[in-house]
Design a protein around this motif. Structure first.
Motif, mmCIF file in Angstrom:
data_model
loop_
_atom_site.group_PDB
_atom_site.id
_atom_site.type_symbol
_atom_site.label_atom_id
_atom_site.label_comp_id
_atom_site.label_asym_id
_atom_site.label_seq_id
_atom_site.Cartn_x
_atom_site.Cartn_y
_atom_site.Cartn_z
ATOM 1 N N PRO A 106 0.761 -1.408 -0.041
ATOM 2 C CA PRO A 106 -0.133 0.101 -0.112
ATOM 3 C C PRO A 106 0.958 1.205 0.141
ATOM 4 O O PRO A 106 0.393 2.337 -0.804
ATOM 5 N N LEU A 108 3.620 1.897 -1.553
ATOM 6 C CA LEU A 108 4.266 2.269 -2.869
ATOM 7 C C LEU A 108 3.159 2.600 -3.626
ATOM 8 O O LEU A 108 3.679 3.134 -4.832
ATOM 9 N N ARG A 109 1.833 2.609 -3.333
ATOM 10 C CA ARG A 109 0.700 2.728 -4.260
ATOM 11 C C ARG A 109 0.568 4.169 -4.659
ATOM 12 O O ARG A 109 -0.005 4.771 -5.167
ATOM 13 N N ARG A 110 1.090 4.996 -3.634
ATOM 14 C CA ARG A 110 1.192 6.300 -3.682
ATOM 15 C C ARG A 110 2.204 7.157 -3.447
ATOM 16 O O ARG A 110 3.468 6.591 -2.736
ATOM 17 N N ILE B 45 7.929 -1.329 6.227
ATOM 18 C CA ILE B 45 6.323 -1.871 5.977
ATOM 19 C C ILE B 45 6.092 -1.828 4.488
ATOM 20 O O ILE B 45 5.024 -1.347 4.211
ATOM 21 N N SER B 46 6.979 -2.153 3.708
ATOM 22 C CA SER B 46 6.836 -2.183 2.205
ATOM 23 C C SER B 46 6.861 -3.663 1.614
ATOM 24 O O SER B 46 6.822 -3.827 0.202
ATOM 25 N N ASP B 68 -0.003 2.677 8.712
ATOM 26 C CA ASP B 68 0.845 1.764 7.647
ATOM 27 C C ASP B 68 0.660 0.203 7.816
ATOM 28 O O ASP B 68 0.737 -0.375 6.910
ATOM 29 N N GLU B 71 -2.799 -1.047 7.260
ATOM 30 C CA GLU B 71 -3.171 -1.035 5.612
ATOM 31 C C GLU B 71 -2.198 -2.241 5.100
ATOM 32 O O GLU B 71 -2.730 -3.115 4.098
ATOM 33 N N MET B 72 -0.958 -2.759 5.612
ATOM 34 C CA MET B 72 -0.322 -3.684 4.831
ATOM 35 C C MET B 72 -0.782 -4.996 5.279
ATOM 36 O O MET B 72 -0.911 -6.014 4.518
ATOM 37 N N ALA B 75 -3.701 -5.483 3.244
ATOM 38 C CA ALA B 75 -3.322 -5.974 1.886
ATOM 39 C C ALA B 75 -2.717 -7.359 1.562
ATOM 40 O O ALA B 75 -3.025 -7.990 0.714
#
Lengths: 331, 105
Positions: A106, A108-110, B45-46, B68, B71-72, B75
């Motif tokens: 998420p 990286l989507r923005r 967190i990516s 963050d 959200e992750m 996803a």
């Protein structure tokens, strides 16, 4: 092209680059699916046109592992696909696809890749430059309305000149140079008005013609440091759309698009073309001086030199990088 | 620095006892003792590869996930007892607790 010896400091290297909307390409230079790396503002950025026709502009290095986004990249739909690992980015700088990963995280989507605001108008692609990435403070100026039908694009010209962009537009306020450099009578005094970020000069001239004197009008609208649209209304009716774009603080890319009204008779067309030739000739007369002169922060101006210091005081707004307020004033 | 004993199940299903120090980031503990390849993004967190499932009591003792992380987790379609181990510090309340490293997809 004559250049000054490298050892002399002409004073432009130390000057900042003003903020504003600046032309970076003609619309035809970036076809759908095409990618270009452009070098302006002493930096570089990557533009592409998606399938939907929108032009996008981003910082040049991929936020994943740093590949240059202008090298062997491809346009995928409306997005830019990096050559290194095939990450795709949209025009908002978000990652839209990572082929080897089950999803795009998420975060990286923005806002993953910094973007530049783009505005495409009248066949020219503009980007907004501001050293602190402040949002655009005005809109790109459009051509005035054509009194009959659509403007006819007659000619385009471009030059690269070895001087700071401020000097190119200051030149129009330099009344005394018209006689010496261009052999025309010095620019008649006209109204000089500020309206927020816009500067207007209106000049009414008496022009001698074989059929006797006639009155002509020259209307200049300068929007920010990067755009100037001049309308010549007399026996001809010409619109000259000018953009100056800093390549760096010592080099300027000057672009012109010259338009006239449609349906001109042969005679008027000849006069129109002669006027356009004359205007282009004037730039070519200015260039040897621009390429070699130095900046004078305290010039020895005398009566008749024109309102250059007033112009510079107003232009200084474009160097106020911490949120100045625009003001309206006449000079 | 107090010892904190954890019971970790790795991706192969093997269970092992791991001793961490209070204050350690859980992901680092797992990398050091179990699997060095966890957490490709290093805690940004990516990537989602440090996902763990925790025993309910351990989960309850932890501070809530940031926006963050939440959200992750969504996803990743992570289960109810899942957290990103890069966001968790081990403390005395975790002593004796269990965690399972989420499978790779």
């Amino acid at each position: 092209m004559a250049t000054a010896p490298a050892v002399l400091d002409r004073g432009y290297a130390a000057m900042p680059i003003p903020f504003g909307w600046f032309a970076v390409a003609m619309s035809g230079d970036v076809a759908p699916g095409q990618i270009k790396t452009l070098r302006y503002f002493d930096t570089e950025f990557v533009v592409w046109r998606g399938e939907d026709g929108t032009v996008n502009a981003v910082d040049p290095f991929c936020p994943h592992l740093g590949a240059h986004l202008g090298v062997n990249s491809t346009v995928s739909g409306n997005d830019l696909r990096c050559a290194f690992h095939h990450w795709s980015f949209n025009g908002n700088g978000g990652v839209t696809d990572i082929p080897y990963s089950r999803m795009v995280p998420p975060k990286l989507r923005r806002n993953c890749l910094p973007t530049w605001p783009v505005s495409e108008a009248d066949g020219v692609i503009f980007v907004w430059y501001h050293p602190k990435k402040a949002a655009p403070k005005w809109d790109v100026a459009r051509l005035p309305e054509c009194p009959e039908g659509e403007w006819v694009l007659a000619e385009t010209h471009e030059w690269v000149i070895n001087i700071h962009c401020q000097e190119i537009t200051e030149n129009g306020q330099d009344h005394a140079h018209f006689g010496a450099v261009h052999g025309v009578s010095s620019a008649p005094k006209g109204e000089f008005r500020l309206d927020g970020w816009v500067r207007r000069n209106t000049v009414v001239v008496e022009m001698p013609t074989p059929r006797g004197p006639m009155t002509g009008k020259i209307d200049v609208t300068a929007t920010g440091p990067g755009q100037s649209i001049t309308e010549y209304i007399d026996v001809t009716h010409i619109v000259q759309s000018q953009q100056v774009t800093p390549i760096d603080s010592q080099t300027t890319h000057l672009r012109w698009q010259m338009y006239h009204i449609p349906g001109l008779s042969d005679g008027r067309m000849r006069v129109t073309q002669a006027r356009m030739r004359d205007l282009v000739k004037q730039v070519n007369e200015d260039i040897p001086i621009w390429n070699t002169k130095r900046y004078m922060s305290t010039p020895l101006l005398v009566e008749g030199d024109g309102p250059m210091m007033a112009y510079r005081a107003q232009y200084a707004r474009f160097f106020q990088f911490d949120d100045p307020e625009p003001d309206s004033q006449a000079a | 620095m107090a010892d904190v004993k954890l019971i970790i199940t790795d991706r192969a299903g093997e269970v092992r006892n791991v001793t961490a120090q209070s204050g350690d980031v859980l992901m680092q503990v797992l990398r050091e003792h179990v699997d060095l390849t966890l957490g490709t993004c290093g805690g940004a967190i990516s990537c989602g590869t440090c996902l763990v499932t925790l025993s309910p009591q351990w989960l309850a003792s932890l501070p809530a996930a940031s926006d963050d992380e939440a959200e992750m987790l969504e996803a990743l379609d992570a289960g109810a007892f899942s957290r990103l181990s890069c966001q968790l510090a081990v403390d005395a309340a975790a002593d004796g607790m269990e965690a399972t490293i989420a499978p790779e997809e």
